[in-house]
Design a protein around this motif. Structure first.
Motif, PDB file in Angstrom:
ATOM      1  N   PRO A 235      29.784  33.065  49.479  1.00 19.47           N
ATOM      2  CA  PRO A 235      30.632  34.189  49.061  1.00 19.47           C
ATOM      3  C   PRO A 235      30.048  35.524  49.556  1.00 19.47           C
ATOM      4  O   PRO A 235      28.850  35.651  49.771  1.00 19.47           O
ATOM      5  N   THR A 236      30.925  36.480  49.752  1.00 16.80           N
ATOM      6  CA  THR A 236      30.491  37.849  50.065  1.00 16.80           C
ATOM      7  C   THR A 236      31.314  38.809  49.214  1.00 16.80           C
ATOM      8  O   THR A 236      32.421  38.494  48.768  1.00 16.80           O
ATOM      9  N   PHE A 237      30.757  39.982  49.005  1.00 17.11           N
ATOM     10  CA  PHE A 237      31.448  41.054  48.288  1.00 17.11           C
ATOM     11  C   PHE A 237      31.562  42.228  49.252  1.00 17.11           C
ATOM     12  O   PHE A 237      30.557  42.760  49.719  1.00 17.11           O
ATOM     13  N   ASP A 238      32.791  42.583  49.569  1.00 17.56           N
ATOM     14  CA  ASP A 238      33.025  43.661  50.515  1.00 17.56           C
ATOM     15  C   ASP A 238      33.984  44.659  49.896  1.00 17.56           C
ATOM     16  O   ASP A 238      35.138  44.331  49.612  1.00 17.56           O
ATOM     17  N   GLU A 239      33.496  45.859  49.656  1.00 16.74           N
ATOM     18  CA  GLU A 239      34.285  46.936  49.062  1.00 16.74           C
ATOM     19  C   GLU A 239      34.952  46.505  47.766  1.00 16.74           C
ATOM     20  O   GLU A 239      36.126  46.733  47.534  1.00 16.74           O
ATOM     21  N   GLY A 240      34.172  45.804  46.957  1.00 15.98           N
ATOM     22  CA  GLY A 240      34.665  45.386  45.652  1.00 15.98           C
ATOM     23  C   GLY A 240      35.507  44.127  45.674  1.00 15.98           C
ATOM     24  O   GLY A 240      35.985  43.686  44.631  1.00 15.98           O
ATOM     25  N   ASN A 241      35.736  43.578  46.834  1.00 21.52           N
ATOM     26  CA  ASN A 241      36.527  42.351  46.950  1.00 21.52           C
ATOM     27  C   ASN A 241      35.607  41.143  47.136  1.00 21.52           C
ATOM     28  O   ASN A 241      34.615  41.211  47.857  1.00 21.52           O
ATOM     29  N   PHE A 242      35.994  40.084  46.510  1.00 18.28           N
ATOM     30  CA  PHE A 242      35.260  38.822  46.637  1.00 18.28           C
ATOM     31  C   PHE A 242      35.870  38.010  47.778  1.00 18.28           C
ATOM     32  O   PHE A 242      37.079  37.799  47.824  1.00 18.28           O
ATOM     33  N   ASN A 243      35.046  37.604  48.723  1.00 18.38           N
ATOM     34  CA  ASN A 243      35.504  36.790  49.848  1.00 18.38           C
ATOM     35  C   ASN A 243      34.711  35.490  49.882  1.00 18.38           C
ATOM     36  O   ASN A 243      33.489  35.491  49.752  1.00 18.38           O
ATOM     37  N   LEU A 244      35.410  34.417  50.112  1.00 21.27           N
ATOM     38  CA  LEU A 244      34.763  33.125  50.270  1.00 21.27           C
ATOM     39  C   LEU A 244      34.754  32.812  51.763  1.00 21.27           C
ATOM     40  O   LEU A 244      35.766  32.440  52.346  1.00 21.27           O
ATOM     41  N   GLU A 245      33.588  33.015  52.391  1.00 22.03           N
ATOM     42  CA  GLU A 245      33.489  32.830  53.836  1.00 22.03           C
ATOM     43  C   GLU A 245      33.129  31.404  54.234  1.00 22.03           C
ATOM     44  O   GLU A 245      33.374  30.999  55.354  1.00 22.03           O
TER      45      GLU A 245
END
Length: 161
Positions: free
Chosen positions: A138-148
């Motif tokens: 997972p990553t957090f980019d600008e407050g958004n959670f992304n599952l990479e």
């Protein structure tokens, strides 16, 4: 009738002397004896009898149901010896090391005991370890959670190593 008895006696003596001849050749080739049998016991991941807590024992049983044990054929294929081979304690210890090098099982016991006939019975007991691995990225980019990344790997698929 005495001729039949004499022929039968000669055949028995001939068979016994042939067996003795084979045994003496084996003794010359294998001074420590031969491996007469190999017993493989593949244990589950969890042992429900190892706890007195009923809920934990139940959980162990459920988890064991979700897992397929390593097959005896796989364990035998990894051994550096087989039935009928000359006994060699070095090959026993190297087989134990080889089995332990797999990440999905470990050797609980590998022992050899005399069989009373000049050979050895080898006992191999392994216990599986949990072999399904989950890798989540997972990553957090600008407050958004992304599952990479989501990767599921089974190291011991259907118990075949």
């Amino acid at each position: 009738m005495p001729l039949v008895v004499a022929v039968f006696h000669a055949a028995c003596v001939s068979t016994l002397s042939a067996q003795d001849n084979v045994r003496s050749r084996v003794a010359e080739m294998c001074p420590d004896g031969v491996i007469s049998s190999i017993e493989v016991d593949s244990q589950t991941i969890y042992d429900p009898s190892s706890t007195s807590v009923a809920l934990l024992a139940w959980t162990y049983r459920v988890l064991d149901l979700m897992h397929i044990n390593t097959r005896e054929a796989f364990v035998r294929s990894e051994l550096l010896f087989q039935e009928g081979d000359c006994f060699d304690s070095f090959l026993i210890s190297e087989s134990e090391r080889l089995l332990d090098s797999h990440g999905f099982l470990y050797v609980e016991e590998m022992s050899a005991e005399a069989d009373g006939e000049g050979g050895y019975r080898v006992q191999v007991t392994t216990r599986d370890e949990w072999s399904t691995k989950v890798d989540v990225g997972p990553t957090f980019d600008e407050g958004n959670f992304n599952l990479e990344r989501l990767q599921v790997t089974e190291e011991n698929f259907l118990g075949n190593g």
